[in-house]
Design a protein around this motif. Structure first.
Motif, mmCIF file in Angstrom:
data_model
loop_
_atom_site.group_PDB
_atom_site.id
_atom_site.type_symbol
_atom_site.label_atom_id
_atom_site.label_comp_id
_atom_site.label_asym_id
_atom_site.label_seq_id
_atom_site.Cartn_x
_atom_site.Cartn_y
_atom_site.Cartn_z
ATOM 1 N N LEU A 1 -10.979 -4.230 1.528
ATOM 2 C CA LEU A 1 -9.537 -4.084 1.289
ATOM 3 C C LEU A 1 -9.111 -2.624 1.437
ATOM 4 O O LEU A 1 -8.029 -2.329 1.951
ATOM 5 C CB LEU A 1 -9.171 -4.599 -0.106
ATOM 6 C CG LEU A 1 -9.258 -6.111 -0.331
ATOM 7 C CD1 LEU A 1 -8.686 -6.477 -1.694
ATOM 8 C CD2 LEU A 1 -8.527 -6.888 0.742
ATOM 9 N N ILE A 2 -9.960 -1.722 1.001
ATOM 10 C CA ILE A 2 -9.660 -0.292 1.190
ATOM 11 C C ILE A 2 -9.565 0.026 2.680
ATOM 12 O O ILE A 2 -8.681 0.771 3.125
ATOM 13 C CB ILE A 2 -10.743 0.564 0.503
ATOM 14 C CG1 ILE A 2 -10.638 0.436 -1.019
ATOM 15 C CG2 ILE A 2 -10.618 2.032 0.912
ATOM 16 C CD1 ILE A 2 -11.785 1.067 -1.772
ATOM 17 N N ASN A 3 -10.481 -0.546 3.453
ATOM 18 C CA ASN A 3 -10.439 -0.313 4.908
ATOM 19 C C ASN A 3 -9.131 -0.812 5.507
ATOM 20 O O ASN A 3 -8.529 -0.135 6.349
ATOM 21 C CB ASN A 3 -11.621 -1.022 5.582
ATOM 22 C CG ASN A 3 -12.950 -0.453 5.135
ATOM 23 O OD1 ASN A 3 -13.012 0.666 4.651
ATOM 24 N ND2 ASN A 3 -14.009 -1.218 5.284
ATOM 25 N N PHE A 4 -8.700 -1.997 5.080
ATOM 26 C CA PHE A 4 -7.448 -2.538 5.617
ATOM 27 C C PHE A 4 -6.261 -1.694 5.173
ATOM 28 O O PHE A 4 -5.309 -1.509 5.936
ATOM 29 C CB PHE A 4 -7.273 -4.002 5.181
ATOM 30 C CG PHE A 4 -8.357 -4.919 5.666
ATOM 31 C CD1 PHE A 4 -8.845 -4.818 6.964
ATOM 32 C CD2 PHE A 4 -8.927 -5.871 4.840
ATOM 33 C CE1 PHE A 4 -9.858 -5.657 7.421
ATOM 34 C CE2 PHE A 4 -9.932 -6.714 5.277
ATOM 35 C CZ PHE A 4 -10.393 -6.594 6.578
ATOM 36 N N CYS A 5 -6.329 -1.200 3.956
ATOM 37 C CA CYS A 5 -5.254 -0.313 3.485
ATOM 38 C C CYS A 5 -5.191 0.950 4.343
ATOM 39 O O CYS A 5 -4.114 1.489 4.599
ATOM 40 C CB CYS A 5 -5.487 0.078 2.030
ATOM 41 S SG CYS A 5 -5.137 -1.236 0.854
ATOM 42 N N GLY A 6 -6.377 1.420 4.774
ATOM 43 C CA GLY A 6 -6.431 2.637 5.578
ATOM 44 C C GLY A 6 -5.686 2.517 6.896
ATOM 45 O O GLY A 6 -5.301 3.520 7.497
ATOM 46 N N MET A 7 -5.478 1.291 7.363
ATOM 47 C CA MET A 7 -4.780 1.081 8.625
ATOM 48 C C MET A 7 -3.280 0.874 8.422
ATOM 49 O O MET A 7 -2.540 0.693 9.385
ATOM 50 C CB MET A 7 -5.379 -0.128 9.340
ATOM 51 C CG MET A 7 -6.863 0.025 9.634
ATOM 52 S SD MET A 7 -7.589 -1.431 10.403
ATOM 53 C CE MET A 7 -6.858 -1.339 12.036
ATOM 54 N N LEU B 1 -14.549 1.745 17.722
ATOM 55 C CA LEU B 1 -13.503 2.710 17.378
ATOM 56 C C LEU B 1 -12.564 2.152 16.309
ATOM 57 O O LEU B 1 -12.158 2.867 15.389
ATOM 58 C CB LEU B 1 -12.708 3.083 18.635
ATOM 59 C CG LEU B 1 -13.473 3.897 19.688
ATOM 60 C CD1 LEU B 1 -12.644 4.042 20.952
ATOM 61 C CD2 LEU B 1 -13.849 5.267 19.144
ATOM 62 N N ARG B 2 -12.248 0.871 16.417
ATOM 63 C CA ARG B 2 -11.380 0.267 15.401
ATOM 64 C C ARG B 2 -12.108 0.173 14.069
ATOM 65 O O ARG B 2 -11.500 0.330 13.008
ATOM 66 C CB ARG B 2 -10.929 -1.124 15.842
ATOM 67 C CG ARG B 2 -10.037 -1.105 17.065
ATOM 68 C CD ARG B 2 -9.435 -2.465 17.339
ATOM 69 N NE ARG B 2 -8.298 -2.713 16.498
ATOM 70 C CZ ARG B 2 -7.957 -3.921 16.027
ATOM 71 N NH1 ARG B 2 -8.711 -4.965 16.330
ATOM 72 N NH2 ARG B 2 -6.901 -4.083 15.277
ATOM 73 N N GLN B 3 -13.410 -0.065 14.122
ATOM 74 C CA GLN B 3 -14.186 -0.093 12.881
ATOM 75 C C GLN B 3 -14.187 1.277 12.221
ATOM 76 O O GLN B 3 -14.030 1.403 11.005
ATOM 77 C CB GLN B 3 -15.620 -0.542 13.170
ATOM 78 C CG GLN B 3 -16.490 -0.615 11.917
ATOM 79 C CD GLN B 3 -17.958 -0.890 12.241
ATOM 80 O OE1 GLN B 3 -18.285 -1.353 13.331
ATOM 81 N NE2 GLN B 3 -18.829 -0.601 11.308
ATOM 82 N N VAL B 4 -14.347 2.317 13.034
ATOM 83 C CA VAL B 4 -14.329 3.688 12.497
ATOM 84 C C VAL B 4 -12.994 3.954 11.821
ATOM 85 O O VAL B 4 -12.932 4.510 10.720
ATOM 86 C CB VAL B 4 -14.576 4.704 13.631
ATOM 87 C CG1 VAL B 4 -14.263 6.113 13.170
ATOM 88 C CG2 VAL B 4 -16.011 4.616 14.119
ATOM 89 N N GLU B 5 -11.927 3.555 12.481
ATOM 90 C CA GLU B 5 -10.597 3.829 11.938
ATOM 91 C C GLU B 5 -10.312 3.010 10.698
ATOM 92 O O GLU B 5 -9.749 3.500 9.729
ATOM 93 C CB GLU B 5 -9.542 3.546 13.016
ATOM 94 C CG GLU B 5 -8.137 3.945 12.600
ATOM 95 C CD GLU B 5 -7.167 3.836 13.751
ATOM 96 O OE1 GLU B 5 -6.157 3.132 13.590
ATOM 97 O OE2 GLU B 5 -7.415 4.434 14.807
ATOM 98 N N SER B 6 -10.716 1.739 10.724
ATOM 99 C CA SER B 6 -10.390 0.864 9.602
ATOM 100 C C SER B 6 -11.252 1.145 8.387
ATOM 101 O O SER B 6 -10.782 1.059 7.253
ATOM 102 C CB SER B 6 -10.523 -0.601 10.015
ATOM 103 O OG SER B 6 -11.872 -0.922 10.299
#
Length: 2011
Positions: free
Chosen positions: A1444-1450, A503-508
């Protein structure tokens, strides 16, 4: 009642928010509800002792209401439970907290010693003890014991067993009042009425019940049944009570949790619970109507009737398979319709992508529901889409873009799922594979697999490993979790962990991973749905038992007798037999499930004996069956005597220990009805779909090796076994029996009938799971840990049922989302991990940093308490016995206990099978574990079943734990310990001790192994023996060849080690690793793994370690490994290089490296301090023009420039300037330039930069700034080829080392080289690189030229600070100009950080693990300033940007790095071509690498430079080529993939320093920050050299032959002595004196040095001679051959010349010429990146000539060049963008190599070969094949093969065409109108030439070459649109003998740029005497246009023919 309710409402309205007020309000509400409900009389239907009164109640109910609306009209207390809003969301009813405060009533109840008294006493007992039983189990168990007729001794023993000694008062009270309590229970309950209804009521219910009972009848003497009958109501009374209940329901106030009517969900399909209800604590329940209880002599039996099938609703239809799309139709072939469950689920499962939870009974078709979701995922990757074109003829599936993971609870089920899915999806080409502990998959297999079936633990391991299969995890689109109700099990924490991670992977990542949970029916399914993030109204499906295809009748049998006693076991056997006979008498087959393999046969024998004694054997007889005869024949073929024997009696067994053939036969015979009774283990229920009419679970005690004792059979297993009861189309209902002991009866009734909500077990494992997330990098702070816990089922249940998790109301009120509670859990866990050194926990900042030990624990699934034990017990000098003792104490074995009955056998095992000393006795758990582990390794046979199970458990876990211990030992650098632990690892894996002979791993007779061990001959000695010798050795000549083969198969590495001191305390180690064994696929698989480490000889401290993986394809290659190790004083006498196989038992190989002759260089670190001077103003230049240049940027020189100003600007001294990047060296170089033009106005300055990008940067900069001074600047690189006239007119030449080396080789004939007065060599510290020898040659040549021309050449070398600046300065001739500044003099100070990451990790996982720290570093060090991230490859720029885009998404602001508005962004994106860049720019993240088109690169640079984007990710090219400074620089990894060695290699320190130099922006920053991410083991190296500089050594000795050849070709070297004299001018000569050991010298005497230099020269000349490049004269002179001059002229290697001379022939084919071109040594360094061999294989299939033609491996750079050239000729689309830049590089080299080939073939006189090479050159320039129609290479056309349709196939014919003819030709070729004008223009400019002899004299032939058409432009440019560089007209003019296919003379022609095209070119051939008088022909061939040539036949020369002499000359 109304008044009470109103009063309650009023009290609630006045309540404040305090806890006390809330509690008072809640109690008032409860009181009001109870008072209202007490007025309603309902009757619970009971069927006691088989006597049903259901009929009369049902009749009464049917008069008014449909049955099921208010089922049975229950009593008051029951109605209270029904009132708990059961509308689909069980959470409201399950978890509301009900408080009973009636203490007065409790006291009166206690006096009666009845059930209520017992319940209250149990409640008190549980509240103050640690007993883990719930109140239901405890009270039920005690009731059973107290009412049983047992002796006083048994009674006391049983009660003590249950209650222990924690509350002796309670125990005494029960024992002393046993008879009174029994009477009270029997009187009040009507004899076990508790179990007949399985109802447990709390105090409030009792109080309400007493009130109702008083109103109905005050006679307490009536029996309970009589009381119930007396309370039957008539129709009017029922209606009255019902109205009152409805009114109370409407007006009753709500409590703090019961605050709303439960929501109805559309997909919850169940009848009302019919009494199957649940109270707030889950301690009040009853079974469905019709449940009966029967008490027999041996057991109590509770029968739950099978539910009635629910009819289809109006409008509800089953889905017809024929109506579905092709994908579904073919997959469900054989199905007419989907079943009811599948039909209801179909729209969501197949038509949407929502998360789902499907709760349905076993057998309801959940696997097919999973199949629908699988098909949906497949359909999403189909072309065309099945949703849009359902009946398409075919679908193309993009199988590489998705993975589906199916998580099954057991390996057996996983195998079944693989078979099911695999067979049904085979038609789609979908691969389904199992990935479990038993079935491993290679990376290649994973890549080819679309569906992976795995277990929770295995998938957890895969996803938690940072060095695991990240590509696999990222491609997962669907995660199916089967049996998700296991959340309440011990393994539930694993499911929580992996779901939370997903779930965290989906969100990130903002990716879509669909999660589908499959479950049996469970009470709080809504909670599970919330946990899985399922939309309750869309993806939540619940189906009750009525949806089971075959309804299930359940029988729960409580066997009398003390649990575990012999009597109890005998009773279970008897009861089992009775039920088996009962079922068989009804004509049913039955399966009896037992819990061990041994018990299957034991049970069969028990049944047979009882049948014989009872005379029932005929019931089991199957001989009458028509298939009996053939079946009997099949059975007789079985090798298992036992199953043959029992088959005759109609019985069978089934378990995993049987042969597969026997299991299959048993399954078939049972299916056919030939086996009546099948005794089996649970494996059959999970792994094989084999139903029966009835199943019996015989006993519920299962041995759990993990816990070291017997535990209850898991509910999951019970449900799965029950699921096998009932065969569709055969039985109306299935029958399931569960035989358990009386004390566990209530437990199983409650769990099987879903009475209890499932709770989380995650809190028990939160410490270890937190460590896994920290190690993975997903949790880096406490705050992130709190967020992570929010994704768990624990969080869901803590909020729903807080009291079960120790949370009171006050906490809930103050902390609604439990943030503090979660923080408390995380902080406590982090402290625990910090204490055991698994992480670093900074309590001040909340930072959580992983340590290697924590990562190892996570990867190997170790518990933190095990790590604590290992920390205390590990010692560097531990022995095998110590390691075994340490393993035995591991926390993983805490559950294992030593039992008294095992003592004898353990003693026997210890004495006979434990060669190592055992720490601990047999009566201790660690002693037992130690003995079992040693017995396992020794292959001992164990008799006791419990020990067999324990041994398997110990061995399985020890293998994993020992591997972790090995890595910990490596991490601590303990060499001896690492070797011992690794030997134990392999001993466990192979089940053989390290002291056994290595050949014991092969299939050799034991007596042979014994002989070898007795003789003590190690395998390395046997390698030297021949087969007959080996046969003699073992006294068996016949086995000689077999033993020899095995010896050759044993993995063995030969290691050659070279050591080179860098500094006094730093040693470079170079290993050459040579595999020395025969590869056997069966033994070695695809790869073999080894550990290589270097340890010192004194302390065995590991100085360096690495894992070496040898793949099959590289088995015949020599592998290289380079690394640095520290040295300490005093120096050890030697070091050991050890290689040990990771899997094969054996000591491995060890190489000793002696330091006896090691000569360590003295540390020489000259550093220049800044002078304390006032900064000089620019006016100090005293030149207004120059001053104006600098005043535009600054008015004062910086301190470093001020210090060097006088030396550079006012003196002619040679200078070495070492200074950090960014300190202003460029301006310093300009000072030297102004000196040169001031002193020698007409001279030239040469600036040499190591890279084209640097050259381009310098050209752009100086053209803008220095142009105003009037100085002309010219660029001279491989990309630009300016005319000689332009070079002569220039003032500053900016070039690369190679280009200037090539030009300066002919300095004698090039005046502009002699005019050079200053040579500036930037980055001169690159002397140590592969290109370093070129710089040495340039310096030596300039000095040589200066002495001959008597014109001084000033040398300026610039570099970063180096450690041996004195030697470099001496070599450059520096006397006063040595400046070596440290890092501290930077204008912008630099903060430097070096972060270490896990060693022995794959490159890609290592890079991925750095992404989160990089993101955090930006947030910490540069939250609002530019940040630059350097990565190793183009691919890494894309992957890093994506993360980095994924981390920005969080983040709260996902576009925090974007610094421009939306309109500007849209405009920018419209100009971007690259898709990945287009995505990252939207988040303010740029990418920069050579694979981008030039426009994209320039735009990104502009955006970053102007602060429009904050983050730029780039390859190292940017550090060299573009001056884009940033506040923060992150170097993400210090390795890159080197295709030459097929491995990852450390970056050059120079590159790292250059990247760091970009940190800090002058005029913007007061400081810069540079962070280097590298492996932990390399941190000390970078700490040392990044601060102090690296010593520069020479590499000339590695490539002396080519450079010496150039000097021989120029005439500078004509003998060996000349060569030696030449070497004395090199940097090599100086360094050999200073650091002899680096170059392989063992002495420092003059003789040693002379011998070394002589050997270098001799070797180089020998190599040149082999290549045909030199000839040695009799007097020792060295003469250059024409081939050496050709090689030197075209700057190609002598090895290329050698290859051509060996393979050239007259009649070369086109493909052979291509092959020779690709084999050129100039392509040795063509980059081959990771996995590009796979790309090459695919590309090769599409091209004309396969890559295999070169007979090299597909990852060879020459194969890649061969393929790229062909791709260019075919104009094929390249598979990856990286190949575009590689193509440019290949084509750039190709022309000069081909020109050299033409000259070589001309020198040999081969006309056809020369023309064929020219043909290849033409084809490359035209990007067309040689056999294509040359006209189709013109504008508007695509090259096509020659056909007969167009007459003009040769360009020569165009000369006679008129304009109209050309138009007609364009029409016939169908040239597009848009391209017509350009086509005609180019065709009209094709150079048709005419040859004419002007004069023919005896010694001279004059020829005139005329052009018939005007060229394209005055520069004579050719039409070559596909070639990366502009090409200009050129010709080869041959004087040939056509008859003999011989070239006599050859010249190159090229028109001068700007010359008039109408003026003919005049050429003269000097005719040697031997050619005079012969007839010859002239042939003029274009080097650009195919088929274009001019001929002149019959040229008469003066004299007769003689020997051919070829002259090669440029015109």
């Amino acid at each position: 009642m109304a008044a009470n309710v109103a009063s309650a409402i009023e009290s609630q309205s006045k309540a404040n928010t305090s806890v006390e007020a809330l509690q008072s309000s809640f109690l008032a509400q409860i009181k009001a509800m109870q008072d209202a409900l007490s007025q309603i009389k309902e009757l619970k239907l009971i069927e006691t002792h088989g006597q049903s009164i259901e009929a009369q109640i049902e009749e009464a109910a049917n008069e008014d209401l449909h049955q099921g609306t208010y089922e049975g009209f229950l009593s008051d207390s029951d109605y209270d439970t029904e009132y708990a809003y059961d509308g689909g969301d069980d959470s409201y009813g399950n978890d509301s907290s009900a408080t009973s405060a009636d203490e007065a009533e409790s006291g009166s109840s206690r006096a009666s010693h009845g059930r209520e008294w017992l319940m209250n006493r149990c409640l008190e007992y549980l509240s103050k003890t640690k007993n883990t039983m719930d109140i239901d189990e405890l009270s039920g168990t005690l009731e059973s014991i107290l009412t049983s007729k047992t002796s006083d001794i048994d009674l006391q023993s049983n009660i003590i067993d249950i209650l222990g000694y924690e509350d002796l008062d309670f125990v005494a009270e029960l024992i002393s009042n046993q008879s009174t309590i029994a009477d009270g229970l029997n009187t009040k309950a009507g004899g076990h009425n508790e179990l007949s209804q399985v109802r447990v009521t709390n105090k409030a219910d009792k109080k309400s019940k007493r009130k109702v009972a008083a109103k109905v009848d005050d006679d307490q003497n009536l029996s309970y049944d009589q009381q119930l009958r007396s309370r039957l109501l008539n129709k009017e009374e029922r209606q009255k009570r019902l109205d009152a209940a409805l009114k109370a329901r409407k007006v009753a106030p709500t409590g703090p949790i019961l605050d709303a009517q439960a929501e109805q969900y559309p997909h919850v399909y169940r009848t009302h619970d019919a009494g199957n209800t649940l109270s707030a604590f889950g301690n009040k329940y009853s079974l469905p109507v019709g449940t009966t209880r029967v008490t027999e002599d041996l057991y109590d039996e509770i029968t739950v009737p099978y539910p009635k099938h629910r009819p289809l609703k109006f409008g509800e239809n089953l889905v017809n398979v024929s109506d579905l799309d092709v994908i579904c139709k073919e997959t469900f072939k054989g199905y007419q319709t989907l079943n009811r469950v599948q039909s209801l689920v179909y729209p969501v499962a197949y038509r949407s992508n929502s998360n789902m939870l499907i709760c349905a009974p076993t057998g309801a078709g959940k696997t097919d529901v999973a199949m629908l979701t699988v098909l949906h995922t497949i359909s999403m990757h189909c072309t065309p889409s099945p949703f849009e074109e359902p009946n398409a003829d075919s679908y193309k599936i993009d199988k590489d873009e998705f993975k589906i993971v199916y998580v099954a609870p057991l390996k057996a089920l996983a195998a079944e799922i693989v078979e099911k899915l695999g067979s049904r999806l085979k038609w789609l080409g979908i691969s389904v594979k199992e990935l479990t502990g038993d079935m491993q998959l290679t990376r290649a297999e994973i890549n080819k697999t679309q569906i992976i079936v795995t277990t929770p633990e295995k998938w957890d391991v895969v996803t938690r490993k940072s060095n695991g299969d990240t590509d696999l995890v990222e491609k997962v689109k669907l995660l199916i979790i089967d049996e998700v109700h296991m959340l309440h099990d011990d393994r539930g924490a694993v499911i929580e962990s992996l779901v939370a991670r997903t779930l965290r992977q989906v969100e990130s990542t903002q990716s879509m991973i669909r999660i589908v949970g499959l479950s049996a029916t469970l009470p709080n399914f809504v909670d599970v749905a919330d946990f899985l993030k399922v939309d309750r109204r869309e993806g939540l499906f619940f189906f009750d038992a009525s949806f089971r295809p075959v309804p299930l009748e359940q029988h729960f049998l409580g066997i009398k007798g003390k649990a575990g006693s012999k009597q109890s076991q005998e009773n279970i056997d008897k009861v089992t037999y009775r039920k088996v006979v009962e079922m068989i008498q009804q004509g049913n087959q039955i399966m009896v499930f037992v819990h061990s393999r041994k018990d299957t046969m034991k049970t069969v024998k028990m049944l047979r004996e009882m049948a014989m004694s009872e005379g029932d054997m005929d019931l089991f007889d199957a001989t009458f069956h028509p298939k009996y005869r053939s079946a009997s024949a099949d059975m007789m073929r079985s090798k298992n005597k036992d199953i043959r024997d029992i088959f005759k009696d109609g019985m069978g067994v089934h378990h995993a220990g049987m042969l597969r053939a026997d299991r299959n036969l048993t399954e078939r015979l049972f299916t056919d009805g030939l086996i009546k009774v099948l005794c089996c283990t649970a494996t059959l229920a999970w792994g094989v779909n084999l139903p029966a009419a009835a199943v019996i679970i015989k006993g519920t005690q299962v041995y759990d090796a993990k816990k070291g004792g017997f535990t209850d059979l898991g509910i999951t297993d019970v449900i799965q076994i029950f699921g096998r009861a009932g065969r569709p189309q055969f039985e109306k209902f299935g029958t399931a029996f569960l035989c358990t002991t009386a004390d566990r009866l209530a437990h199983y009734i409650a769990t099987v009938t879903q009475q209890h909500p499932i709770e989380s077990r995650f809190e028990e494992r939160v410490v270890d799971n937190l460590n896994a997330e920290i190690a993975l990098g997903t949790v880096t702070t406490v705050d992130e840990g709190v967020q992570w816990l929010g994704y768990t089922y624990l969080y869901v249940r803590m909020r729903k049922n807080p009291m079960s998790y120790g949370i009171d109301w006050k906490q809930i009120e103050e902390d609604t989302f439990l943030g503090r509670r979660r923080r408390e859990l995380v902080v406590n866990a982090a402290r625990e991990l910090h204490k055991v050194q698994m992480i670093i926990f900074d309590e001040r900042t909340g930072a959580l940093t992983p340590k290697d030990v924590g990562r190892i624990a996570s990867d190997f699934y170790l518990l933190h308490n095990s790590i604590e034990i290992f920390n205390s017990m590990m010692r560097p000098a531990a022995t095998e016995a110590d390691i075994l003792a340490m393993l035995s104490c591991s926390g993983e074995f805490d559950g294992l206990k030593s039992r008294e009955e095992e003592s004898d056998e353990l003693t026997k095992l210890r004495n006979n099978y434990a060669p190592c000393q055992v720490a601990g006795t047999t009566d201790t758990s660690h002693g037992k574990i130690n003995i079992l582990l040693q017995a396992y390794i020794t292959r001992a046979n164990v008799d006791a079943f419990s020990l067999v199970s324990d041994m398997a458990y110990v061995a399985q876990n020890s293998a994993r734990i020992s591997r972790a211990l090995f890595l910990i030992a490596l991490n601590r650098r303990w060499g001896r310990l690492a070797l011992v632990v690794l030997s134990i690892c392999k001993a466990i894996d192979k089940r053989m001790w390290p002291f056994e002979h290595e050949l014991a791993q092969f299939n050799l007779p034991r007596n042979i192994i014994d002989i070898l061990e007795d003789k003590g001959i190690p395998i390395d000695e046997m390698r030297e023996m021949e087969a007959p010798e080996l046969g003699e050795l073992v006294h068996n000549r016949g086995l000689g060849n077999t033993i020899a083969r095995h010896v050759r198969n044993y993995p063995f590495l030969d290691i050659e080690c070279e050591v080179s001191p860098i500094l006094r305390n730093i040693l470079r180690v170079h290993l050459s690793i040579i595999p020395s064994f025969s590869w056997n696929d069966q033994l070695h698989g695809a790869a073999e793994s080894f550990w290589i480490w270097v340890e010192d000889s004194d302390e065995a401290t590991i100085l360096h370690s690495a894992r070496f993986i040898l793949s099959k394809r590289q088995r015949n290659e020599v592998h290289e490994m380079d690394f640095f190790i520290p040295l300490e004083d005093p120096l050890p006498s030697q070091i050991y290089v050890r290689s040990v196989s990771n899997t094969w038992v054996g000591p491995g190989t060890i190489s000793a490296v002696s330091f006896q002759h090691l000569i360590r260089p003295e540390n020489e670190n000259i550093q220049t301090k800044l002078l304390n001077l006032r900064p000089l103003p620019v006016t100090a230049l005293h030149n207004p023009v120059i001053e104006e240049i600098y005043q535009q940027k600054f008015n004062y020189f910086n301190p470093m420039q001020t210090t060097v100003f006088h030396c550079l600007y006012n003196t002619p001294s040679n200078v070495l300037l070492g200074s950090p990047t960014g300190s202003g060296k460029t301006v310093a170089a300009e000072l030297a330039i102004w000196w040169a033009f001031k002193t020698y106005p007409k001279s030239k300055v040469v600036y040499i930069a190591p890279m084209k990008a640097l050259v381009r940067e310098r050209v752009d900069d100086w053209s803008k700034r220095l142009g105003i001074s009037g100085k002309k600047i010219v660029e001279l690189t491989g990309d630009t080829a300016p005319d000689a006239r332009i070079i002569r007119q220039s003032d500053i030449i900016i070039t690369t080392p190679e280009k200037f080396d090539g030009i300066s080789r002919n300095w004698k004939t090039r005046k502009f080289v002699q005019d050079v007065s200053l040579v500036i060599m930037d980055e001169i510290h690159l002397l140590a690189s592969e290109r370093g020898p070129i710089l040495e040659m340039i310096v030596s040549r300039m000095n040589y030229m200066s002495t001959h021309t008597e014109r001084p050449v000033r040398l300026l070398g610039m570099s970063t600070a180096v450690a041996n600046a004195g030697d470099m300065a001496g070599w450059l001739g520096v006397k006063e100009g040595l400046f070596n500044f440290p890092q501290s003099i930077r204008p912008v100070p630099l903060e430097m950080y070096i972060d270490g990451f896990q060693d022995n990790t794959g490159f890609c996982p290592l890079m991925k693990s750095m992404n989160k720290p990089a993101f955090m570093a930006i947030k910490s060090h540069s939250p609002a300033k530019p940040a630059l991230i350097f990565v190793a490859s183009r691919r890494q720029t894309r992957l890093t940007a994506a993360d980095l885009i994924n981390f920005c998404g969080m983040e709260e602001n996902p576009k925090r790095f974007l610094l421009m508005d939306e309109d500007e962004l849209v405009m920018v994106l419209s100009r971007i071509k690259d898709d990945s860049l287009k995505l990252s720019l939207q988040f303010g993240i740029g990418q920069h690498h050579a694979g981008l088109v030039d426009g994209d690169r320039r735009l990104v640079q502009e955006l970053f430079e102007n602060n429009k984007i904050q983050v730029l990710i780039a390859t190292s090219t940017l550090a060299w080529g573009v001056n884009l400074p940033a506040h923060l620089v992150i170097i993400k990894g210090t390795q890159f993939f080197d295709g030459k060695i097929e491995a990852y290699k450390d970056m050059d320190l120079t590159d790292i320093l250059q990247m760091m130099g970009r940190a800090g922006r002058p005029a913007f920053d007061t400081s810069g920050v540079a962070i280097v991410f590298t492996q932990e083991s390399k941190k000390p190296f970078y700490k040392r050299f990044l601060h102090s500089g690296f010593p520069v050594e020479s590499s000339l000795h590695k490539d002396l032959d080519n450079h010496l050849g150039a000097e021989i070709a120029s005439g500078a070297v004509q003998s060996r002595q000349d060569a030696l004299d030449f070497l004395t001018c090199t940097y090599l000569f100086r360094r050999v004196h200073k650091n002899p050991s680096y170059y392989g010298l063992e002495g420092v005497e003059e003789e040693d040095l002379n011998d070394y230099l002589i050997s270098l020269v001799d070797k180089a000349i020998t190599e040149l001679e082999k290549s045909g490049c030199v000839k040695i004269t009799a007097d020792g002179g060295v003469l250059a051959t024409p081939f050496l001059r050709i090689g030197s002229n075209y700057y190609i290697s002598h090895k290329t010349v050698r290859n051509v001379l060996e393979k050239i022939k007259r009649d070369l084919l086109f493909e052979e010429c291509l092959q020779l071109l690709a084999e050129a040594s100039e392509y040795d360094l063509l980059p081959v990146r990771h996995n590009e061999d796979l790309v090459n294989v695919e590309l090769s299939k599409k091209l004309r000539f396969p890559g295999e033609m070169l007979e090299k491996v597909m990852w060879d750079p020459h194969v890649k060049a061969f393929l790229l050239i062909q791709a260019h000729l075919s104009r094929a689309e390249l598979p990856i963008t990286d190949y575009m830049q590689d193509m440019v590089s290949v084509l750039d080299q190709s022309i000069r190599v081909l020109q050299a080939y033409v000259d070589i073939s001309s020198e040999l006189g081969y006309l056809s070969a020369s023309k064929r090479f020219i043909q290849v050159m033409q084809a490359i320039k035209q990007a067309a094949w040689h056999d294509d129609n040359p006209l189709t290479a013109l504008p508007g056309l695509e090259p096509t093969p020659i056909t007969g349709s167009v007459k003009t196939r040769h360009l020569n014919g165009l000369g006679s065409l008129s304009a109209q003819d050309m138009n007609n030709l364009a029409n016939s070729l169908r040239v597009p109108r848009s391209s017509r004008q350009e086509f005609l223009k180019v065709m009209n400019s094709i150079p048709i030439m005419n040859l004419e002899i002007v004069s023919s004299e005896p010694q001279k032939l004059s020829i005139q070459v005329s052009r018939l058409r005007q060229p394209l432009n005055s520069e004579y440019k050719c039409y070559t649109p596909k070639f990366p560089k502009p090409q200009f007209e050129g010709w080869f003019l041959f004087l040939v003998n056509q008859t003999r296919d011989e070239i006599l003379l050859m010249k190159r022609l090229r028109p001068k740029p700007g010359a008039k095209w109408t003026v003919p070119i005049k050429v003269e051939f000097s005719i040697p005497a031997r050619l005079q008088g012969i007839k010859a022909s002239l042939v003029c061939v274009s080097d650009t246009y195919m088929t274009l040539e001019a001929k002149l036949a019959e040229v008469q020369l003066a004299i007769e023919e003689s020997e051919v002499q070829t002259i090669v000359k440029d015109v």
